[in-house]
Design an enzyme around this catalytic site. Structure first.
Site, PDB file in Angstrom:
ATOM      1  CG  ASP A 119      -4.452  -1.178   3.381  1.00  0.00           C
ATOM      2  OD1 ASP A 119      -5.080  -0.702   2.419  1.00  0.00           O
ATOM      3  OD2 ASP A 119      -3.466  -0.640   3.890  1.00  0.00           O
ATOM      4  CG  ASP A 163      -1.542   1.185   1.608  1.00  0.00           C
ATOM      5  OD1 ASP A 163      -2.330   1.610   0.760  1.00  0.00           O
ATOM      6  OD2 ASP A 163      -1.302   1.740   2.696  1.00  0.00           O
ATOM      7  CG  ASP A 196      -2.142   1.864   6.675  1.00  0.00           C
ATOM      8  OD1 ASP A 196      -3.077   1.199   6.197  1.00  0.00           O
ATOM      9  OD2 ASP A 196      -1.938   3.056   6.412  1.00  0.00           O
TER      10      ASP A 196
HETATM   11  N1  LIG Z   1     -10.916  13.529   2.116  1.00  0.00           N
HETATM   12  C1  LIG Z   1     -10.333  13.713   0.930  1.00  0.00           C
HETATM   13  N2  LIG Z   1      -9.874  14.911   0.583  1.00  0.00           N
HETATM   14  C2  LIG Z   1      -9.252  15.103  -0.586  1.00  0.00           C
HETATM   15  N3  LIG Z   1      -9.059  14.155  -1.489  1.00  0.00           N
HETATM   16  C3  LIG Z   1      -9.488  12.916  -1.211  1.00  0.00           C
HETATM   17  C4  LIG Z   1     -10.139  12.634   0.001  1.00  0.00           C
HETATM   18  N4  LIG Z   1     -10.436  11.317  -0.002  1.00  0.00           N
HETATM   19  C5  LIG Z   1      -9.977  10.819  -1.159  1.00  0.00           C
HETATM   20  N5  LIG Z   1      -9.420  11.780  -1.916  1.00  0.00           N
HETATM   21  C6  LIG Z   1      -8.835  11.623  -3.256  1.00  0.00           C
HETATM   22  O1  LIG Z   1      -9.012  10.301  -3.688  1.00  0.00           O
HETATM   23  C7  LIG Z   1      -7.733   9.672  -3.916  1.00  0.00           C
HETATM   24  C8  LIG Z   1      -7.788   8.232  -3.502  1.00  0.00           C
HETATM   25  O2  LIG Z   1      -7.989   8.144  -2.122  1.00  0.00           O
HETATM   26  P1  LIG Z   1      -7.716   6.812  -1.341  1.00  0.00           P
HETATM   27  O3  LIG Z   1      -8.081   7.055   0.072  1.00  0.00           O
HETATM   28  O4  LIG Z   1      -8.378   5.709  -2.064  1.00  0.00           O
HETATM   29  O5  LIG Z   1      -6.160   6.539  -1.496  1.00  0.00           O
HETATM   30  P2  LIG Z   1      -4.858   7.339  -1.008  1.00  0.00           P
HETATM   31  O6  LIG Z   1      -5.022   7.755   0.395  1.00  0.00           O
HETATM   32  O7  LIG Z   1      -4.500   8.415  -1.954  1.00  0.00           O
HETATM   33  O8  LIG Z   1      -3.690   6.292  -1.184  1.00  0.00           O
HETATM   34  P3  LIG Z   1      -3.511   4.798  -0.676  1.00  0.00           P
HETATM   35  O9  LIG Z   1      -4.423   3.968  -1.484  1.00  0.00           O
HETATM   36  O10 LIG Z   1      -2.075   4.508  -0.978  1.00  0.00           O
HETATM   37  O11 LIG Z   1      -3.798   4.777   0.788  1.00  0.00           O
HETATM   38  C9  LIG Z   1      -6.745  10.513  -3.150  1.00  0.00           C
HETATM   39  O12 LIG Z   1      -5.475  10.441  -3.692  1.00  0.00           O
HETATM   40  C10 LIG Z   1      -7.344  11.894  -3.273  1.00  0.00           C
HETATM   41  O13 LIG Z   1      -6.995  12.462  -4.503  1.00  0.00           O
END
Ligand SMILES: Nc1ncnc2c1ncn2[C@@H]1O[C@H](COP(=O)(O)OP(=O)(O)OP(=O)(O)O)[C@@H](O)[C@H]1O
Ligand SMILES: [Cu+]
Length: 643
Positions: free
Chosen positions: A527, A330, A523
């Site tokens: 996941d 991740d 983490d």
């Molecule tokens: N609360 C939020 N505020 C701003 N953007 C968000 C928010 N939640 C999601 N996003 C957008 O959606 C995308 C995907 O979010 P997601 O939580 O799936 O993964 P991530 O945190 O970027 O990465 P990973 O999958 O490695 O944990 C983010 O990169 C962001 O662009």
């Protein structure tokens, strides 16, 4: 009766017979002769050997045969035949039965003692707990026993004192030695808001913390519980061994009968001698070393890794870890530090930040924390938005000042078209490994916010080490392809799967499994499905918030290097299991022809007593070989010495 007491009893009772055996050449005889030996051996058989016979009988009734079957048959044959021989005035060999029981119990006693010291090392962790704590009660600090600390208590810790339970610092800073729990030898600096772990040692400062977990919920208690379970778990390879043992025992009995027949009928040996050969066969063949080859190695291997902050849940995981072809990571919090920071704001800075902060006020996402942090340091007031709606893997929609607003990735902004100018800026920031979110208000994109989450210091070297072991590394993330690729390049990851919705992570793991077993490192909070889908789920713990449930392996520290160590320790333990099995098996197969008297003409033979001693020795050597796992060198970066 304990093994120790059975052994001591058997030793004392057999002793006169040992004296007689040694003194026989000088004409010494036990008073009472064969009858004395009969009484002594009867005592050994009915007290010390009784559990063997009971277990063998229980197995027999279920149409099974186990190791105790061989011990029981071997000693009972010697005993019953001697009884018959005594009544009919022939030579007896009672002492064989008594000595074999003594030696086998000696082997088992050693085995038990070593197992105990191996598992005790981990259970002793519990003794590391503080005895009492200074707790705020009715506005006053009072000293209470550990058991009386409850969740929500405010606890004071002075330098040199132990942290009583798990909690979060409310006031003060300090450096804390967490090595006893996490295996991390460097003291960790902690300030208000940071987690502290019960049983760790406070070094420099005085601080107050709010207790969040007490009693059996603390990280330490959970670790001890988990390791105990792992140490008594089974490895799948043991099932094969058990199956072998199932056909092994009847086969040995047939060989023993053949041995007797050949010696007595064809080679003209006396009944006693023919019987001694047969009894030796039964005793030497007893596969007890096979039985302990797996559990002892498992116990030492999981115990050692636990001290390094690597918790391997059971033998199944350990075995699976050896077949891994691909390691999937991740991104956020696993490869990166998980402390994202706002680096650039495109558009009217204040408006963009205000709208963004309003939107994120109710969000739990790590990116939200970064934006709120930025608003705070910029001194902007945060007015929480209404109609808050989080869209998983995309962003947030809400109403700000009566107007529809949004923050998130470009997928969320699909119908709010980005100007070509913003598009280029976005691409530029993304190629700098920054996550870019768009901020929309009243149907228009008003700006961009770039957020950076730097890779952990150890990520690149850990990934290099995995690649050196021939493993394919893959990064799985919800973030944009360009950002993901930039970070992957920085740390040396082979492949990137980006734009993955949180719910699709498990499916991606499944797809990767087509090329062989997959380990997923995450983490553990969102996941969980991917962790359970993977052949080996490796959950990274951040402080006390470790997701103990979901992973097959739990890393207490937040260091990717531990992934390499976990795989190496699994491999070491598993190859030790195989080595133990090999030696135990060789011992039995080579021992049988010797015991049967095949090499008698060459002067090579085994009395039942020697066979019993040999068996004790083989168990002993298997246990010793397992204990060597504790000291074998690791090639992955030297682990800090555990306390
Ligand atoms: N609360 C939020 N505020 C701003 N953007 C968000 C928010 N939640 C999601 N996003 C957008 O959606 C995308 C995907 O979010 P997601 O939580 O799936 O993964 P991530 O945190 O970027 O990465 P990973 O999958 O490695 O944990 C983010 O990169 C962001 O662009
Ligand atoms: Cu045995």
């Amino acid at each position: 009766m304990s093994i120790k007491n059975r052994f001591v009893f058997s030793l004392i009772v057999s002793f006169p017979m040992l004296v007689e055996m040694l003194a026989k050449p000088f004409g010494f005889m036990l008073p009472g002769g064969a009858w004395t030996m009969f009484f002594l051996t009867t005592a050994v058989m009915s007290v010390s050997a009784r559990p063997f016979i009971q277990s063998a009988w229980a197995a027999f009734r279920h149409h099974h045969a186990n190791m105790d079957t061989l011990v029981a048959i071997g000693t009972a044959t010697a005993y019953l035949y001697s009884f018959y021989a005594m009544l009919t005035g022939k030579a007896v060999f009672y002492e064989s039965a008594a000595f074999v029981v003594t030696f086998i119990l000696l082997g088992q006693y050693f085995e038990e003692k070593m197992k105990h010291s191996a598992s005790g090392a981990v259970s002793k962790l519990v003794d590391l707990q503080a005895k009492d704590a200074e707790v705020m009660r009715a506005g006053q600090l009072v000293k209470v026993p550990l058991a009386e600390v409850v969740v929500g208590d405010i606890v004071r810790v002075k330098p040199g004192q132990k942290v009583a339970v798990d909690g979060v610092i409310t006031e003060g800073t300090s450096t804390i030695d967490e090595s006893m729990v996490t295996g991390e030898s460097m003291p960790v600096t902690k300030k208000a808001g940071d987690h502290v772990i019960g049983a760790t040692m406070n070094n420099t400062g005085t601080f107050m913390f709010r207790a969040s977990k007490v009693g059996s919920d603390t990280l330490l208690s959970q670790i001890v519980e988990m390791v105990k379970k792992a140490q008594t778990s089974h490895a799948p390879i043991q099932k094969t061994v058990d199956k072998v043992a199932d056909i092994f025992v009847p086969a040995v009995l047939i060989i023993a009968i053949l041995t007797f027949t050949v010696w007595y009928v064809f080679l003209g040996a006396s009944v006693v001698n023919a019987m001694l050969f047969a009894v030796s066969v039964v005793i030497i063949a007893c596969p007890c070393a096979l039985g302990i080859a797996t559990p002892t190695a498992l116990m030492v291997g999981t115990g050692r890794s636990a001290k390094m902050g690597i918790l391997i849940k059971n033998g199944e995981v350990l075995e699976a870890a050896n077949r891994i072809k691909t390691v999937v990571f991740d991104k956020t919090g696993t490869i990166t530090a998980g402390h994202p920071q706002v680096t650039d704001i495109v558009g009217d800075t204040e408006t963009v930040l205000d709208v963004a902060a309003s939107l994120e006020a109710s969000s739990e996402h790590p990116l939200a924390a970064a934006i709120l942090d930025k608003a705070k340091t910029a001194g902007r007031p945060v007015i929480a938005a209404t109609d808050f709606k989080a869209i998983e893997g995309k962003g947030v929609q809400a109403t700000v000042n009566g107007q529809a607003a949004l923050i998130g990735n470009d997928k969320l902004a699909a119908d709010n078209t980005l100007t070509p100018e913003l598009s280029t800026q976005m691409a530029q920031l993304q190629s700098e490994a920054k996550t870019v979110v768009v901020v929309g208000l009243a149907g228009k994109i008003i700006g961009l916010i770039a957020i950076q989450d730097a890779p952990k210091a150890s990520s690149a070297s850990a990934i290099a080490a995995l690649k050196k072991r021939g493993l394919r590394t893959v990064m799985l993330t919800g973030d944009n392809q360009r950002v993901a690729q930039a970070i992957a390049t920085e740390v040396g990851i082979d492949d990137v799967i980006a734009d993955v919705l949180p719910g699709d992570k498990a499916d991606n793991v499944k797809r990767l499994q087509a090329d062989g077993p997959v380990a997923f490192v995450g983490d553990g909070i969102n996941d969980a499905p991917a962790l359970t889908t993977a052949d080996v789920g490796i959950a990274m713990g951040s402080g006390t918030d470790i997701a103990i449930e979901s992973g097959g392996i739990v890393l207490v520290k937040n260091d990717l290097q531990d992934v390499v160590r976990a795989l190496e320790l699994s491999k070491k333990t598993f190859s030790r299991i195989k080595l133990n099995l090999f030696w135990a098996f060789i011992y039995n197969t080579l021992g049988i022809p010797v015991a049967a008297g095949v090499f008698f003409a060459l002067g090579l033979s085994l009395s039942p007593e020697l066979a019993g001693l040999g068996m004790a020795f083989s168990s002993f050597s298997v246990v010793a070989s397992s204990l060597l796992l504790n000291t074998s060198k690791l090639t992955s970066t030297p682990a800090p010495a555990a306390a």
